[in-house]
Design a protein around this motif. Structure first.
Motif, PDB file in Angstrom:
ATOM      1  N   PHE A 511       0.822  -1.220   0.000  1.00  0.00           N
ATOM      2  CA  PHE A 511       0.000   0.000   0.000  1.00  0.00           C
ATOM      3  C   PHE A 511       0.854   1.267   0.000  1.00  0.00           C
ATOM      4  O   PHE A 511       0.396   2.340   0.390  1.00  0.00           O
ATOM      5  CB  PHE A 511      -0.922  -0.013   1.218  1.00  0.00           C
ATOM      6  CG  PHE A 511      -1.802  -1.222   1.277  1.00  0.00           C
ATOM      7  CD1 PHE A 511      -2.920  -1.331   0.456  1.00  0.00           C
ATOM      8  CD2 PHE A 511      -1.496  -2.278   2.119  1.00  0.00           C
ATOM      9  CE1 PHE A 511      -3.711  -2.457   0.496  1.00  0.00           C
ATOM     10  CE2 PHE A 511      -2.293  -3.410   2.165  1.00  0.00           C
ATOM     11  CZ  PHE A 511      -3.409  -3.507   1.353  1.00  0.00           C
ATOM     12  N   LEU A 512       2.126   1.146  -0.457  1.00  0.00           N
ATOM     13  CA  LEU A 512       2.970   2.329  -0.574  1.00  0.00           C
ATOM     14  C   LEU A 512       2.450   3.242  -1.681  1.00  0.00           C
ATOM     15  O   LEU A 512       1.863   2.783  -2.671  1.00  0.00           O
ATOM     16  CB  LEU A 512       4.414   1.928  -0.899  1.00  0.00           C
ATOM     17  CG  LEU A 512       5.246   1.311   0.243  1.00  0.00           C
ATOM     18  CD1 LEU A 512       6.593   0.851  -0.289  1.00  0.00           C
ATOM     19  CD2 LEU A 512       5.429   2.309   1.370  1.00  0.00           C
ATOM     20  N   ALA A 513       2.699   4.529  -1.526  1.00  0.00           N
ATOM     21  CA  ALA A 513       2.270   5.506  -2.531  1.00  0.00           C
ATOM     22  C   ALA A 513       2.946   5.205  -3.865  1.00  0.00           C
ATOM     23  O   ALA A 513       4.111   4.793  -3.906  1.00  0.00           O
ATOM     24  CB  ALA A 513       2.646   6.909  -2.061  1.00  0.00           C
ATOM     25  N   PRO A 514       2.240   5.410  -4.986  1.00  0.00           N
ATOM     26  CA  PRO A 514       2.814   5.119  -6.304  1.00  0.00           C
ATOM     27  C   PRO A 514       4.144   5.834  -6.550  1.00  0.00           C
ATOM     28  O   PRO A 514       5.056   5.256  -7.148  1.00  0.00           O
ATOM     29  CB  PRO A 514       1.735   5.607  -7.272  1.00  0.00           C
ATOM     30  CG  PRO A 514       0.462   5.482  -6.497  1.00  0.00           C
ATOM     31  CD  PRO A 514       0.823   5.819  -5.090  1.00  0.00           C
ATOM     32  N   GLU A 515       4.270   7.075  -6.058  1.00  0.00           N
ATOM     33  CA  GLU A 515       5.524   7.794  -6.285  1.00  0.00           C
ATOM     34  C   GLU A 515       6.677   7.184  -5.489  1.00  0.00           C
ATOM     35  O   GLU A 515       7.821   7.205  -5.930  1.00  0.00           O
ATOM     36  CB  GLU A 515       5.360   9.274  -5.919  1.00  0.00           C
ATOM     37  CG  GLU A 515       4.505  10.044  -6.910  1.00  0.00           C
ATOM     38  CD  GLU A 515       4.756  11.541  -6.830  1.00  0.00           C
ATOM     39  OE1 GLU A 515       5.833  11.934  -6.364  1.00  0.00           O
ATOM     40  OE2 GLU A 515       3.865  12.298  -7.224  1.00  0.00           O
ATOM     41  N   VAL A 516       6.374   6.637  -4.335  1.00  0.00           N
ATOM     42  CA  VAL A 516       7.407   5.960  -3.547  1.00  0.00           C
ATOM     43  C   VAL A 516       7.849   4.694  -4.281  1.00  0.00           C
ATOM     44  O   VAL A 516       9.052   4.403  -4.377  1.00  0.00           O
ATOM     45  CB  VAL A 516       6.890   5.622  -2.138  1.00  0.00           C
ATOM     46  CG1 VAL A 516       7.934   4.810  -1.368  1.00  0.00           C
ATOM     47  CG2 VAL A 516       6.534   6.888  -1.376  1.00  0.00           C
ATOM     48  N   VAL A 517       6.856   3.922  -4.784  1.00  0.00           N
ATOM     49  CA  VAL A 517       7.177   2.698  -5.520  1.00  0.00           C
ATOM     50  C   VAL A 517       7.999   3.023  -6.768  1.00  0.00           C
ATOM     51  O   VAL A 517       8.987   2.348  -7.084  1.00  0.00           O
ATOM     52  CB  VAL A 517       5.886   1.947  -5.904  1.00  0.00           C
ATOM     53  CG1 VAL A 517       6.214   0.743  -6.792  1.00  0.00           C
ATOM     54  CG2 VAL A 517       5.140   1.504  -4.661  1.00  0.00           C
ATOM     55  N   GLU A 518       7.616   4.083  -7.463  1.00  0.00           N
ATOM     56  CA  GLU A 518       8.341   4.468  -8.679  1.00  0.00           C
ATOM     57  C   GLU A 518       9.780   4.884  -8.356  1.00  0.00           C
ATOM     58  O   GLU A 518      10.719   4.539  -9.081  1.00  0.00           O
ATOM     59  CB  GLU A 518       7.621   5.622  -9.371  1.00  0.00           C
ATOM     60  CG  GLU A 518       8.300   6.051 -10.676  1.00  0.00           C
ATOM     61  CD  GLU A 518       7.581   7.202 -11.347  1.00  0.00           C
ATOM     62  OE1 GLU A 518       8.076   7.700 -12.361  1.00  0.00           O
ATOM     63  OE2 GLU A 518       6.502   7.605 -10.841  1.00  0.00           O
ATOM     64  N   ALA A 519       9.949   5.606  -7.256  1.00  0.00           N
ATOM     65  CA  ALA A 519      11.296   6.028  -6.854  1.00  0.00           C
ATOM     66  C   ALA A 519      12.176   4.825  -6.551  1.00  0.00           C
ATOM     67  O   ALA A 519      13.351   4.778  -6.947  1.00  0.00           O
ATOM     68  CB  ALA A 519      11.217   6.951  -5.638  1.00  0.00           C
ATOM     69  N   ILE A 520      11.609   3.827  -5.868  1.00  0.00           N
ATOM     70  CA  ILE A 520      12.379   2.618  -5.551  1.00  0.00           C
ATOM     71  C   ILE A 520      12.695   1.840  -6.819  1.00  0.00           C
ATOM     72  O   ILE A 520      13.809   1.339  -7.005  1.00  0.00           O
ATOM     73  CB  ILE A 520      11.595   1.736  -4.557  1.00  0.00           C
ATOM     74  CG1 ILE A 520      11.493   2.435  -3.191  1.00  0.00           C
ATOM     75  CG2 ILE A 520      12.274   0.374  -4.406  1.00  0.00           C
ATOM     76  CD1 ILE A 520      10.628   1.701  -2.185  1.00  0.00           C
TER      77      ILE A 520
END
Length: 554
Positions: A511-520
């Motif tokens: 349930f991480l924010a999409p921008e956090v997932v994209e950054a990773i």
């Protein structure tokens, strides 16, 4: 009574005294002959053949007289080999075993006059082996003493022999300058600074028909008379003997001889040679060479090795070495710093400094005229641009050494290379290489160690962290299993053989924010964002904006 044919073998390591009418070899032969005569009642008789090896070490079997002796042994013309002492035959235990095997095969005995034994009995063999072990020990100790003496003499700057470098002639335990050849050496150094390439310099010397001067060594060996090769040119340019130094096993000492070239010229040549180091490969894997290869060290002075790993079409580069002091967790593990990250940090820090170069030049002890200072703006801006673009020649000509400590990063620059890149000729030579130091911390992120320093919070290069990607994949897979099979956290944990706490911490990452997932996924996450930080958060905010503020340092 059977006749016993005895051959006498003598040897002396040095040639000293052999010119005398009665020398050491004669004394050995006379003692052996007297011993054979004392055994006349047993049928012993001396053979007329002479087997003398003068001026030859006992550490080798390559001796003319010994070879003749062994040939006669094999031919069956000898029954007993008589020597004054066992170490006259050999000082090597391994060689002795070979000799005894050859004699046993021919049924020949071995007798030492002063030690009274032979190899026909087991006790004689045991005694021989013991004596020979001491003889070999004595030889090795002598060799160690010689090596220690050479090392101590070179530490005092003495010339200890060998082929005399071009431009010098031997003068006892030092070197005297050969003015004619020294002028040629200086011209090679100066010419190299003009063409900046060993291959081009070699070609030009060949076109000018400049050849290596003819010389004769102390042993009568003739040298020179042929065109210079690239290897010879490189050896001349990189030999510190030309600035009055003596090298010994990687250590450099002040010599007792005069240098042929000045220190400033030497430093400029070394900086150019380093800049020309051929690190790029012609293959696909050489498209992203390690700019700082051979220049990165840990706090204990150990070099970090440039390495890489390839997954699919992506190539990940690292600098790998042992952990430094201070941080026990890192010291016990292997440093594995992402190369693009370190290179960008180093190049950016140096670029910022060269944009205002007066401070660096002052650290190097360089005095500048007012006209030079007034015209520094354009060269410094150009140099900063080249560093930020990470141009290999610029980086390697400018940066001498990068030292990574647990809490500090130090960058040492080439003073002469800096002057060349800034197109300046200082009124005084550099006295030291300037250095830049900043506070920096090493923080482990998965298998890699990340570098965090003031003003750097984001990853400097798009390099995804494998352990974070695996966590996101596991979170998605476990959540899908719970949906499809209607599993509880406890049931999922039992099935995956993990604790319920661990299972819940993994699942919530779905349930991480999409921008956090994209950054990773793109490697753009903050350097300190790792699995430990994600798992350590007891309450992950439900709001995506709050997650972005918390995890992406916004």
């Amino acid at each position: 009574m059977n006749k016993v044919r005895c051959a006498i073998y003598t040897r002396k390591s040095s040639e000293e005294g052999l010119e005398q009418d009665f020398n050491s070899l004669d004394a050995q032969r006379e003692a052996c002959a007297a011993y054979i005569l004392s055994q006349a009642s047993e049928g012993w008789s001396q053979l007329p053949a002479v087997y003398d090896d003068g001026g030859i070490s006992g550490g080798t079997l390559e001796r003319p007289a010994l070879k003749r002796l062994l040939a006669d042994v094999a031919a069956g013309t000898i029954d007993i080999v008589v020597v004054y002492k066992v170490d006259r035959l050999t000082r090597s235990l391994l060689d002795f075993a070979k000799l005894v095997e050859a004699m046993d095969k021919a049924k020949v005995s071995f007798v030492s006059v002063t030690q009274s034994f032979n190899t026909t009995t087991s006790m004689g063999r045991l005694t021989l082996n013991m004596l020979l072990s001491f003889a070999q020990f004595e030889r090795e100790v002598t060799a160690e003493r010689i090596r220690d003496k050479i090392a101590a003499s070179k530490a005092k700057g003495m010339w200890m022999g060998g082929v005399v470098p071009l431009g010098y002639k031997a003068n006892g335990r030092t070197l005297a300058m050969d003015n004619q050849h020294a002028a040629l050496v200086r011209s090679i150094f100066n010419h190299y600074l003009e063409v900046r390439n060993v291959r081009l310099l070699t070609a030009q010397l060949s076109e000018q028909d400049l050849r290596v001067p003819k010389r004769v060594t102390g042993t009568g060996r003739k040298l020179g008379g042929k065109p210079f090769t690239r290897g010879q040119i490189y050896k001349i340019l990189s030999n510190p003997i030309y600035i009055g130094k003596i090298c010994h096993k990687g250590e450099i000492y002040d010599g007792q001889h005069s240098g042929i070239v000045d220190r400033e010229t030497w430093d400029r040549v070394q900086a150019q040679l380093e800049a020309n180091t051929q690190g790029e490969q012609q293959s696909r894997t050489g498209r992203t060479p390690s700019l700082l290869a051979g220049r990165v060290f840990d706090s204990e002075g150990n070099a970090l090795i440039a390495s890489h790993a390839t997954k699919g079409t992506t190539r990940y580069r690292y600098y790998i070495g042992k952990g430094g002091e201070g941080d026990t967790s890192l010291a016990q593990r292997t440093l594995r710093i992402p190369a693009p990250e370190l290179e960008k940090v180093v190049c950016e820090l140096v670029a910022k400094e060269v944009e205002r170069p007066l401070g660096l030049l002052a650290k190097a002890g360089i005095e500048l005229t007012a006209d030079i200072v007034a015209n520094l703006a354009d060269p410094s801006a150009s140099l900063a641009t080249g560093l930020r673009k990470r141009e290999r020649a610029t980086v390697r000509m400018c940066i001498a050494k990068v030292t990574i400590r647990p809490a500090q990063l130090t960058i040492e620059l080439y003073a002469t290379g800096l002057c060349d890149l800034l197109s300046i000729t200082p009124t005084s030579p550099a006295t030291t290489n300037p250095a830049i130091s900043i506070n920096a911390n090493l923080r482990r992120s998965g298998r890699a160690v990340r570098l965090i320093h003031d003003g750097l919070s984001k990853s400097t290069e798009g390099e995804p962290q494998e352990h974070l990607l695996k966590l996101l994949h596991r979170a998605r897979a476990w959540w899908q299993m719970m949906l499809d099979r209607k599993l509880t956290i406890s049931a999922l944990a039992r099935e995956q053989q993990v604790t319920s706490s661990y299972a819940s911490r993994v699942v919530r990452l779905n349930f991480l924010a999409p921008e956090v997932v994209e950054a990773i996924a793109t490697g753009k996450q903050p350097i300190d964002l790792d699995a430990k930080k994600l798992f350590g958060m007891s309450d992950l905010p439900l709001s995506w904006n709050e997650q972005e503020d918390l995890l992406l340092d916004r």
